[in-house]
Design a protein around this motif. Structure first.
Motif, PDB file in Angstrom:
ATOM      1  N   LEU A  57     -12.902  -9.982  -2.481  1.00  0.00           N
ATOM      2  CA  LEU A  57     -11.504 -10.385  -2.592  1.00  0.00           C
ATOM      3  C   LEU A  57     -10.608  -9.248  -3.078  1.00  0.00           C
ATOM      4  CD1 LEU A  57     -11.598 -13.999  -4.092  1.00  0.00           C
ATOM      5  CD2 LEU A  57     -10.621 -13.301  -1.899  1.00  0.00           C
ATOM      6  N   VAL A  58     -11.110  -8.443  -4.005  1.00  0.00           N
ATOM      7  CA  VAL A  58     -10.272  -7.394  -4.605  1.00  0.00           C
ATOM      8  C   VAL A  58      -9.707  -6.434  -3.542  1.00  0.00           C
ATOM      9  CG1 VAL A  58     -10.243  -5.424  -6.177  1.00  0.00           C
ATOM     10  CG2 VAL A  58     -11.376  -7.545  -6.861  1.00  0.00           C
ATOM     11  N   PRO A  59     -10.543  -5.798  -2.702  1.00  0.00           N
ATOM     12  CA  PRO A  59      -9.970  -4.888  -1.689  1.00  0.00           C
ATOM     13  C   PRO A  59      -9.193  -5.628  -0.607  1.00  0.00           C
ATOM     14  CG  PRO A  59     -12.343  -5.102  -1.374  1.00  0.00           C
ATOM     15  CD  PRO A  59     -12.016  -5.783  -2.673  1.00  0.00           C
ATOM     16  N   LEU A  60      -9.575  -6.864  -0.307  1.00  0.00           N
ATOM     17  CA  LEU A  60      -8.860  -7.629   0.717  1.00  0.00           C
ATOM     18  C   LEU A  60      -7.420  -7.911   0.284  1.00  0.00           C
ATOM     19  CD1 LEU A  60      -8.846  -9.226   3.374  1.00  0.00           C
ATOM     20  CD2 LEU A  60      -9.698 -11.203   2.098  1.00  0.00           C
ATOM     21  N   LEU A  61      -7.250  -8.364  -0.946  1.00  0.00           N
ATOM     22  CA  LEU A  61      -5.915  -8.643  -1.464  1.00  0.00           C
ATOM     23  C   LEU A  61      -5.093  -7.368  -1.594  1.00  0.00           C
ATOM     24  CD1 LEU A  61      -6.939 -11.202  -4.230  1.00  0.00           C
ATOM     25  CD2 LEU A  61      -5.660 -11.730  -2.150  1.00  0.00           C
ATOM     26  N   LEU A  62      -5.721  -6.326  -2.129  1.00  0.00           N
ATOM     27  CA  LEU A  62      -5.012  -5.065  -2.309  1.00  0.00           C
ATOM     28  C   LEU A  62      -4.616  -4.462  -0.962  1.00  0.00           C
ATOM     29  CD1 LEU A  62      -3.972  -2.797  -4.072  1.00  0.00           C
ATOM     30  CD2 LEU A  62      -6.275  -1.814  -4.080  1.00  0.00           C
ATOM     31  N   GLY A  63      -5.519  -4.500   0.005  1.00  0.00           N
ATOM     32  CA  GLY A  63      -5.220  -3.953   1.329  1.00  0.00           C
ATOM     33  C   GLY A  63      -4.063  -4.678   1.991  1.00  0.00           C
ATOM     34  N   THR A  64      -4.023  -6.008   1.860  1.00  0.00           N
ATOM     35  CA  THR A  64      -2.913  -6.776   2.439  1.00  0.00           C
ATOM     36  C   THR A  64      -1.596  -6.414   1.766  1.00  0.00           C
ATOM     37  OG1 THR A  64      -4.463  -8.604   2.855  1.00  0.00           O
ATOM     38  CG2 THR A  64      -2.117  -9.093   2.987  1.00  0.00           C
ATOM     39  N   ALA A  65      -1.631  -6.221   0.444  1.00  0.00           N
ATOM     40  CA  ALA A  65      -0.423  -5.841  -0.288  1.00  0.00           C
ATOM     41  C   ALA A  65       0.077  -4.474   0.164  1.00  0.00           C
ATOM     42  CB  ALA A  65      -0.692  -5.837  -1.790  1.00  0.00           C
ATOM     43  N   VAL A  66      -0.845  -3.546   0.392  1.00  0.00           N
ATOM     44  CA  VAL A  66      -0.461  -2.200   0.838  1.00  0.00           C
ATOM     45  C   VAL A  66       0.194  -2.261   2.216  1.00  0.00           C
ATOM     46  CG1 VAL A  66      -1.370   0.045   1.564  1.00  0.00           C
ATOM     47  CG2 VAL A  66      -2.179  -1.001  -0.556  1.00  0.00           C
ATOM     48  N   ILE A  67      -0.345  -3.083   3.102  1.00  0.00           N
ATOM     49  CA  ILE A  67       0.225  -3.219   4.451  1.00  0.00           C
ATOM     50  C   ILE A  67       1.647  -3.772   4.380  1.00  0.00           C
ATOM     51  CG2 ILE A  67       0.021  -4.459   6.628  1.00  0.00           C
ATOM     52  CD1 ILE A  67      -3.023  -4.313   6.299  1.00  0.00           C
ATOM     53  N   LEU A  68       1.863  -4.777   3.541  1.00  0.00           N
ATOM     54  CA  LEU A  68       3.199  -5.358   3.409  1.00  0.00           C
ATOM     55  C   LEU A  68       4.174  -4.352   2.805  1.00  0.00           C
ATOM     56  CD1 LEU A  68       2.376  -8.964   2.133  1.00  0.00           C
ATOM     57  CD2 LEU A  68       3.002  -8.250   4.439  1.00  0.00           C
ATOM     58  N   ALA A  69       3.684  -3.511   1.892  1.00  0.00           N
ATOM     59  CA  ALA A  69       4.557  -2.538   1.234  1.00  0.00           C
ATOM     60  C   ALA A  69       5.091  -1.499   2.212  1.00  0.00           C
ATOM     61  CB  ALA A  69       3.817  -1.854   0.090  1.00  0.00           C
ATOM     62  N   THR A  70       4.386  -1.288   3.314  1.00  0.00           N
ATOM     63  CA  THR A  70       4.847  -0.292   4.295  1.00  0.00           C
ATOM     64  C   THR A  70       6.125  -0.733   5.011  1.00  0.00           C
ATOM     65  OG1 THR A  70       3.419  -1.251   6.022  1.00  0.00           O
ATOM     66  CG2 THR A  70       2.492   0.540   4.679  1.00  0.00           C
ATOM     67  N   PHE A  71       6.452  -2.013   4.932  1.00  0.00           N
ATOM     68  CA  PHE A  71       7.674  -2.511   5.570  1.00  0.00           C
ATOM     69  C   PHE A  71       8.893  -2.395   4.650  1.00  0.00           C
ATOM     70  CE2 PHE A  71       4.226  -4.700   7.764  1.00  0.00           C
ATOM     71  CZ  PHE A  71       4.577  -4.520   9.092  1.00  0.00           C
ATOM     72  N   LEU A  72       8.686  -1.886   3.447  1.00  0.00           N
ATOM     73  CA  LEU A  72       9.754  -1.769   2.464  1.00  0.00           C
ATOM     74  C   LEU A  72      10.014  -0.294   2.151  1.00  0.00           C
ATOM     75  CD1 LEU A  72       8.585  -4.664   0.138  1.00  0.00           C
ATOM     76  CD2 LEU A  72      10.624  -4.672   1.587  1.00  0.00           C
ATOM     77  N   PRO A  73      11.119   0.022   1.487  1.00  0.00           N
ATOM     78  CA  PRO A  73      11.432   1.426   1.168  1.00  0.00           C
ATOM     79  C   PRO A  73      10.306   2.110   0.380  1.00  0.00           C
ATOM     80  CG  PRO A  73      13.335   0.038   0.760  1.00  0.00           C
ATOM     81  CD  PRO A  73      12.200  -0.885   1.064  1.00  0.00           C
ATOM     82  N   LEU A  74      10.247   3.421   0.512  1.00  0.00           N
ATOM     83  CA  LEU A  74       9.211   4.207  -0.151  1.00  0.00           C
ATOM     84  C   LEU A  74       9.298   4.081  -1.667  1.00  0.00           C
ATOM     85  CD1 LEU A  74       6.883   6.228   0.005  1.00  0.00           C
ATOM     86  CD2 LEU A  74       8.598   8.077   0.077  1.00  0.00           C
ATOM     87  N   LYS A  75      10.517   3.971  -2.196  1.00  0.00           N
ATOM     88  CA  LYS A  75      10.670   3.832  -3.644  1.00  0.00           C
ATOM     89  C   LYS A  75       9.977   2.573  -4.149  1.00  0.00           C
ATOM     90  CE  LYS A  75      14.995   6.393  -4.292  1.00  0.00           C
ATOM     91  NZ  LYS A  75      16.401   6.323  -4.769  1.00  0.00           N
ATOM     92  N   PHE A  76      10.053   1.506  -3.365  1.00  0.00           N
ATOM     93  CA  PHE A  76       9.364   0.282  -3.766  1.00  0.00           C
ATOM     94  C   PHE A  76       7.857   0.506  -3.809  1.00  0.00           C
ATOM     95  CE2 PHE A  76       6.876  -3.396  -2.433  1.00  0.00           C
ATOM     96  CZ  PHE A  76       7.157  -4.278  -3.457  1.00  0.00           C
TER      97      PHE A  76
END
Length: 323
Positions: A199-218
């Motif tokens: 679960l740990v890498p699965l949740l983190l990986g999904t969060a990283v993918i979503l973060a790519t749709f937001l500004p770099l500062k975020f």
């Protein structure tokens, strides 16, 4: 752990792939078993090797076996009957094809529900702070900014949940000794450690993918939040003052992340107010935990000194809490 089935006039044996020293300790503590069959330094007693040992001891079809894993099928093929505990329906069907199933004990809880509980969704409410800069700037009517804030919130929820799961795995022993935390999915045995590791890498990986749709500062703020949260789980939560300051910083980082995601300029006064408010709440929380320990008579102060273990009072057992 597997057990040899029994009826009136028959014996009950503990048969497990665990080391014989551990198995003997369990058997001695419970006082239920007539004998122990376990692994030693030379033989790992699992699957076929366990089946051979049971046949050697009790004879072909001379025993009933209780198990819960697919590798137990090799044992059930040579058993007179099967007791299937906490297993999937497919394993129950496969077992019934090779030996009579005497009794089944279905899983106590729904696994998906247990996974959802492990994510601690009630903690997601803290991430509402991401909307504070947007609302303070009266920008809630901007669809683009509102969408960015929602996406940022989901990202933080998934990232935080990955840390919660990691924290539960690290504090497994202490949680099992805690009256309330012992009911958490991993401490209660509703979820396996392997499930948590996945679960740990699965949740983190999904969060990283979503973060790519937001500004770099975020993404930078979110990465900082995650690193600090992991550091808090491993070490910082056991340090006086630093613990409370870290908690206050994590709350403030949510507000900074909201501003970075929506492009709203941060007010100095908003940040100043947030830091003081969250730092006060963190100290109040720790005081409440210390007071609860005092009421349970688990807190013993040595002079005027209180060690760092005090601040981690709710994450350790009563034996480790006492100072």
């Amino acid at each position: 752990m597997a057990r040899i089935g029994t009826s009136v006039g028959r014996s009950l044996w503990l048969s497990t792939a665990a080391n014989e020293k551990l198995a003997q300790g369990v058997a001695t503590h419970l006082g239920l078993f007539d004998g122990v069959i376990a692994s030693d330094n030379a033989v790992n007693l699992a699957g076929e090797s366990k089946a051979a040992r049971l046949v050697e001891r009790f004879g072909e079809r001379g025993f009933d076996y209780c198990g819960n894993e697919r590798r137990d099928l090799s044992i059930w093929r040579r058993a007179r009957g099967a007791i299937v505990a906490n297993a999937s329906s497919s394993l129950e069907r496969d077992t019934a094809q090779i030996t009579p199933v005497l009794r089944t004990f279905p899983p106590r809880r729904n696994k998906l529900r247990a996974v959802f509980r492990a994510l601690r969704p009630h903690q997601w409410a803290k991430n509402v702070l991401i909307f504070v800069p947007l609302f303070a700037a009266h920008g809630a009517r901007d669809p683009e900014a509102l969408t960015a804030a929602i996406l940022a919130t989901v990202t933080f929820c998934l990232g935080a949940s990955s840390v919660y799961v990691l924290n539960d795995l690290l504090d497994l022993e202490a949680d099992r000794a805690h009256p309330r935390k012992s009911k958490r999915p991993f401490a209660a045995g509703d979820l396996s450690i392997l499930t948590g590791v996945a679960l740990v890498p699965l949740l983190l990986g999904t969060a990283v993918i979503l973060a790519t749709f937001l500004p770099l500062k975020f993404a930078e703020v979110a990465a900082t939040y995650y690193v600090v949260t992991v550091a808090y789980s491993f070490n910082l939560k056991g340090r006086v003052i630093v613990d409370a300051m870290t908690l206050a910083g994590l709350y403030t980082l949510r507000i900074i992340a909201g501003a970075a995601a929506t492009g709203v300029p941060l007010s100095f006064w908003l940040l100043l107010f947030s830091v003081f408010l969250f730092l006060s709440l963190a100290f109040v929380k720790r005081f409440a935990e210390l007071d609860a320990l005092r009421r349970r008579k688990l807190l013993r102060a040595q002079g005027a000194a209180i060690t760092s273990r005090t601040w981690a009072c709710c994450a350790v057992s009563a034996r480790r809490q006492a100072i």
